[in-house]
Design a protein around this motif. Structure first.
Motif: not given
Length: 639
Positions: A31-45, A50-52
């Motif tokens: 249930x943990x939300x994966x945060x995203x940066x302003x460009x729409x890319x994931x910024x956290x794991x 896992x996110x690039x």
């Protein structure tokens, strides 16, 4: 591993339901939300995904993201790739059972792309595992991939396919490639998806463009290639290869296979052990261009081992059954060699059903159905035997198949033998290599040039169609394909009729030979065929086995005999002999309750003379004369 498997199942269920993962709220299994940066890319794991971007990947097609993406994959967690074009310079290695998925379906307006511009390179590979047990395979979904070899599961070049210690790669279990667009870096080179020793997997809903081979299954079992769009393959759209005892029951169905990328193209080729190719749409040339600008190509569907490529260290394998059914084909006039090519040898069952195509007829010099041997030579024939034990069977149906339309083999015992039912003789045809030279050509039997000895057609001693001591006539309708040949028919076992030879020409001739079924014997009885070998095939339209007499008294020793008749039509034939080569014969017909003689002949009337009388329903016969040993045969013809 259990958590990864559960996450994998959940994502598969999400995709099956047709949902698109939301780019604004992606959560892991916990249930943990994966945060995203302003460009729409994931910024956290996330703890479960896992996110690039968490490993420094940029996705700008300028930065080399190889190391970042590989580090992301090395976590073993499901990897969600957001919108962006990730440039890599070597193939990325995926973990067992790992999910690698784009955030949105390809073509939805946003998409994730992995691009390798290095010649010979790949995108997502599973090729470094040397274990020999079962391993869960990756799932790849919703990605744009471009390279020479974008997807490889097990190494097709170095992987040795086999069981246990004979192999150096695992049994790849339940692989999945879904919803991807896979494009060749350089048109006409490489392979889009290459699976080696994979089991129970699916390749579906993908668009694959411009490779030498768009999809290859090598030594794979029970996989499905379905609902894909394959475009401009230069050599094969789909290639299904057997290796030893691997390569069985793969299904190639409901795919859009469009345009040959070169004149060497074969749309679908399978040397699989149990090939299943059905309900696909195959099209070439319908692009609005003139005929002169549309290239010709080799053929559409090839179910044979002819010129099957051997990848890496692996050789070919066995072929047992083939089902090719209900494929719609457009553009047959551009096929230079065949619409269907099929190798019937080595098959226990072969079925090819074609519903008919649209467009013009097949081009001159090409075959709609081409039946070949393992060298590719056109034999236009199918065998009756698979091996020394088993018969084989075939069924062909299509308006374009000519003599083969409606052909189907059967093993029902019959007194008329033709190209559909010689399998009823079973393994006895295997003797003297007859199985290699006696085959079916449509509804006809063909005896190929080179038969080294005789072909034996034998019946069990208790076969109900034949009565010991009774006489039978074999009527053959036969010809040569060209030139002159000689066909000889004779009896198996002692006591039958003398062999008889018949000259044949290209015109069908009706040949007749008589024999007597010997007295009850534990041995099989029947007939044999021999032939001259002047270079031409012999075609036999049918062999009819006719009982010569409706009522018959087999040859008996003695000077008198009586036969009860079941009817009064036909002629009564009486034959006598003295054991020293002298014979007598008389023919009668019943007319108003009296025997009317029609014909009489004796080699020596003083030694052998026939007398007959009629007392309904019996005919009595006496042999008079000086011969010390006498034998009688009596028979009534049916008409």
């Amino acid at each position: 591993m259990d958590d990864i498997a559960a996450t994998r199942r959940n994502l598969i269920l999400t995709m099956v339901a047709g949902s698109v993962l939301s780019s604004s709220a992606v959560r892991g299994q916990d249930g943990a939300k994966v945060a995203q940066g302003p460009a729409g890319q994931f910024t956290a794991l996330s703890g479960r995904i896992a996110t690039p971007a968490a490993f420094g990947a940029k996705g700008d097609m300028t930065t080399d993201d190889t190391a970042a993406l590989q580090a992301c994959l090395d976590t073993g967690l499901p990897v969600i790739i957001p919108e962006g074009r990730f440039r890599i310079t070597r193939a990325l290695q995926v973990k067992p059972g790992q999910i690698v998925a784009g955030l949105a379906r390809v073509g939805s307006g946003t998409g994730a792309a992995i691009v390798n511009t290095v010649p010979g390179g790949g995108c997502l590979w599973y090729t470094q595992d040397t274990a020999t047990g079962q391993q869960p395979m990756p799932m790849i979904a919703n990605l744009f991939l471009s390279a020479d070899f974008p997807i490889r599961f097990n190494d097709p070049e170095r992987g040795q396919i086999g069981d246990g210690p004979r192999s150096n790669i695992p049994y790849g279990m339940v692989p999945l490639v879904r919803g991807c667009r896979i494009v060749a870096r350089d048109r006409g080179t490489g392979t889009g998806i290459a699976w080696t020793k994979m089991f129970d997997g699916v390749i579906e809903e993908c668009q694959i463009e411009g490779f030498s081979t768009n999809i290859v299954l090598q030594g794979c079992d029970l996989n499905a290639v379905r609902h894909n769009r394959s475009v401009l393959a230069s050599r094969y759209h789909v290639l299904d290869l057997s290796v030893s005892s691997f390569g069985s029951q793969n299904i190639i169905e409901h795919n859009d296979l469009l345009q040959a990328g070169s004149d060497a193209c074969i749309f679908v080729k399978s040397s699989g052990r149990h090939a299943r190719i059905r309900d696909n749409y195959l099209e070439h040339g319908f692009t609005g261009a003139s005929d002169a600008s549309v290239r010709s190509f080799t053929g559409f569907i090839d179910a044979s081992s002819v010129d099957a490529p051997h990848l890496g260290v692996n050789g070919g394998g066995e072929r047992f059954t083939t089902i090719v059914a209900n494929n719609r084909i457009d553009g047959v006039k551009y096929a230079r060699d065949f619409v269907y090519r099929y190798e019937p040898a080595g098959q226990t069952w072969g079925e090819i059903v074609d519903p008919g195509t649209t467009g013009e007829p097949v081009s001159a010099g090409a075959a709609y159905l081409k039946l070949v041997d393992q060298t590719g030579r056109n034999i236009d024939a199918v065998p009756f035997l698979f091996n020394e034990i088993n018969t084989c069977a075939f069924a062909f149906r299509s308006p374009g198949f000519g003599r083969w339309n409606g052909y189907a083999t059967n093993t029902d015992p019959a007194s008329t033998i033709d190209g559909t039912n010689c399998s009823m003789f079973g393994p006895v045809l295997f003797g003297d290599q007859a199985h290699r030279f006696v085959m079916a050509r449509g509804n006809r039997i063909v005896v190929l040039n080179g038969l080294p000895s005789r072909a034996s057609f034998s019946f069990a001693s208790n076969d109900e169609r034949f009565v010991s001591g009774h006489r039978y006539r074999y009527v053959l309708t036969a010809r040569t394909v060209a030139g002159q040949e000689t066909l000889t028919i004779g009896a198996l076992g002692a006591g039958g009729g003398a062999p008889q030879s018949f000259p044949l020409s290209p015109r069908f001739a009706r040949l007749s030979w008589e024999t007597t079924v010997p007295a009850a014997s534990p041995d099989r009885q029947g007939f044999y065929l021999e032939r001259s070998n002047n270079g031409q095939a012999i075609e036999i339209e049918r062999i009819e086995i006719v009982k010569c007499f409706a009522d018959e008294l087999p040859r008996i020793e003695g000077a008198s005999a009586t036969l009860a008749l079941t009817g009064t039509e036909g002629e009564i034939v009486v034959e006598a002999e003295d054991g020293q080569g002298r014979r007598a014969m008389a023919v009668y017909r019943l007319v108003q309750g009296h025997l009317q003689p029609l014909f009489a002949r004796s080699d020596d009337e003083a030694a052998l003379s026939i007398r007959a009388n009629w007392r309904s329903p019996h005919i009595g016969v006496a042999i008079v004369g000086s011969a010390t040993r006498k034998a009688i045969h009596i028979g009534r013809t049916s008409a």
